[in-house]
Scaffold this motif. Structure first.
Motif, PDB file in Angstrom:
ATOM      1  N   LEU A   1       0.838  -1.186   0.000  1.00 52.15           N
ATOM      2  CA  LEU A   1       0.000   0.000   0.000  1.00 52.15           C
ATOM      3  C   LEU A   1       0.879   1.244   0.000  1.00 52.15           C
ATOM      4  O   LEU A   1       1.988   1.223   0.528  1.00 52.15           O
ATOM      5  N   ALA A   2       0.373   2.308  -0.579  1.00 56.05           N
ATOM      6  CA  ALA A   2       1.087   3.585  -0.532  1.00 56.05           C
ATOM      7  C   ALA A   2       0.930   4.162   0.866  1.00 56.05           C
ATOM      8  O   ALA A   2      -0.131   4.078   1.478  1.00 56.05           O
ATOM      9  N   TRP A   3       1.995   4.751   1.362  1.00 55.50           N
ATOM     10  CA  TRP A   3       1.988   5.361   2.683  1.00 55.50           C
ATOM     11  C   TRP A   3       2.777   6.657   2.605  1.00 55.50           C
ATOM     12  O   TRP A   3       3.829   6.717   1.982  1.00 55.50           O
TER      13      TRP A   3
ATOM     14  N   ASP B   1       8.631  11.647   1.426  1.00 54.56           N
ATOM     15  CA  ASP B   1       8.616  10.732   0.292  1.00 54.56           C
ATOM     16  C   ASP B   1       7.487   9.725   0.420  1.00 54.56           C
ATOM     17  O   ASP B   1       6.989   9.444   1.509  1.00 54.56           O
ATOM     18  N   LEU B   2       7.126   9.147  -0.714  1.00 52.40           N
ATOM     19  CA  LEU B   2       6.112   8.109  -0.754  1.00 52.40           C
ATOM     20  C   LEU B   2       6.753   6.761  -0.432  1.00 52.40           C
ATOM     21  O   LEU B   2       7.817   6.431  -0.958  1.00 52.40           O
ATOM     22  N   TRP B   3       6.117   6.011   0.435  1.00 55.29           N
ATOM     23  CA  TRP B   3       6.584   4.690   0.815  1.00 55.29           C
ATOM     24  C   TRP B   3       5.597   3.642   0.330  1.00 55.29           C
ATOM     25  O   TRP B   3       4.401   3.914   0.222  1.00 55.29           O
ATOM     26  N   LEU B   4       6.096   2.448   0.080  1.00 57.14           N
ATOM     27  CA  LEU B   4       5.261   1.288  -0.197  1.00 57.14           C
ATOM     28  C   LEU B   4       5.451   0.355   0.988  1.00 57.14           C
ATOM     29  O   LEU B   4       6.568  -0.089   1.268  1.00 57.14           O
ATOM     30  N   ILE B   5       4.352   0.117   1.701  1.00 55.96           N
ATOM     31  CA  ILE B   5       4.418  -0.702   2.911  1.00 55.96           C
ATOM     32  C   ILE B   5       3.573  -1.958   2.709  1.00 55.96           C
ATOM     33  O   ILE B   5       2.584  -1.938   1.977  1.00 55.96           O
ATOM     34  N   PRO B   6       3.954  -3.070   3.358  1.00 54.64           N
ATOM     35  CA  PRO B   6       3.167  -4.298   3.206  1.00 54.64           C
ATOM     36  C   PRO B   6       1.739  -4.098   3.710  1.00 54.64           C
ATOM     37  O   PRO B   6       1.516  -3.438   4.730  1.00 54.64           O
ATOM     38  N   ALA B   7       0.768  -4.665   2.993  1.00 57.97           N
ATOM     39  CA  ALA B   7      -0.628  -4.582   3.431  1.00 57.97           C
ATOM     40  C   ALA B   7      -0.796  -5.300   4.767  1.00 57.97           C
ATOM     41  O   ALA B   7      -1.641  -4.934   5.569  1.00 57.97           O
TER      42      ALA B   7
END
Length: 160
Positions: free
Chosen positions: A101-103, A109-115
Motif C-alpha cells: 500500500l502507498a503510505w 517521500d512516498l513509501w510502499l508498505i506491506p498490506a
C-alpha cells in the motif's frame, strides 16, 4: 506488450509519478507512454507500470520488462472499488513482493508498505526504489493514518 489502461488508472498513475518526484506535470501531459501506464527512469533506475488487472495477471510481462531493462520494477494495480496497491520486483530477483500500500505524510517521500505486517519497506522517490527493513512509522495509528488507499478521491499528492 502492455495492455491499455483506463482513464482512472492513468490518472492515478500520473499522480503517483508526480508525487514521487519522478516526473513533472509537463512531462505527464506530453508523454504518451505515461498515459499508457509505463514509465522508465534512467536516473532513478526504476520502471513503473500500471494496470487494472488483478493479481497475478500482468506479472509475466513485467518480469520480461524488468529483465530486459535491468531495473527495479513497481507495478501499480488500481481497482476503483479497492484503491491502489503495488507489487515490487527488485532487479535480478524472480520473487515478487506483492500487495503493498502507498503510505506517506505531508512533505515526505512516498513509501510502499506491506498490506500485512511482514516484509521489506520501500521508499519510491526521484532517487529510485530504496529498500528498508524498518517501518517509516512508529505506531499502528501512524501506519493507519498514512495509508493512501483513497477509493473515492485521487490517492496521491501529485496533481496534473
Amino acid at each position: 506488450m502492455l495492455r491499455p489502461i483506463t482513464h482512472r488508472t492513468g490518472s492515478r498513475f500520473a499522480s503517483l509519478l508526480i508525487s514521487c518526484g519522478l516526473v513533472t506535470v509537463e512531462t505527464v501531459r506530453f508523454d504518451e507512454r505515461i498515459r499508457g501506464g509505463f514509465f522508465e527512469s534512467e536516473d532513478a533506475g526504476v520502471l513503473v507500470t500500471a494496470t487494472s488487472c488483478d493479481r497475478p495477471l500482468f506479472c509475466h510481462e513485467c518480469e520480461v520488462l524488468a529483465h530486459f531493462a535491468h531495473k527495479d520494477l513497481v507495478l501499480m494495480r488500481f481497482d476503483p472499488l479497492e484503491g491502489a496497491s503495488f507489487d515490487v520486483l527488485l532487479e535480478g530477483s524472480q520473487a515478487w513482493q506483492c500487495n503493498y500500500l502507498a503510505w506517506g505524510r505531508e512533505g515526505e517521500d512516498l513509501w510502499l508498505i506491506p498490506a500485512h505486517t511482514e516484509g521489506p519497506f520501500f521508499r519510491l522517490s526521484e532517487k529510485g526504489l530504496e529498500t528498508f527493513q524498518g517501518a517509516p512509522y512508529e505506531s499502528g495509528y501512524q501506519r493507519y493514518a498514512g495509508i493512501i488507499r483513497a477509493t473515492e478521491t485521487p490517492s496521491f499528492d501529485g496533481r496534473f
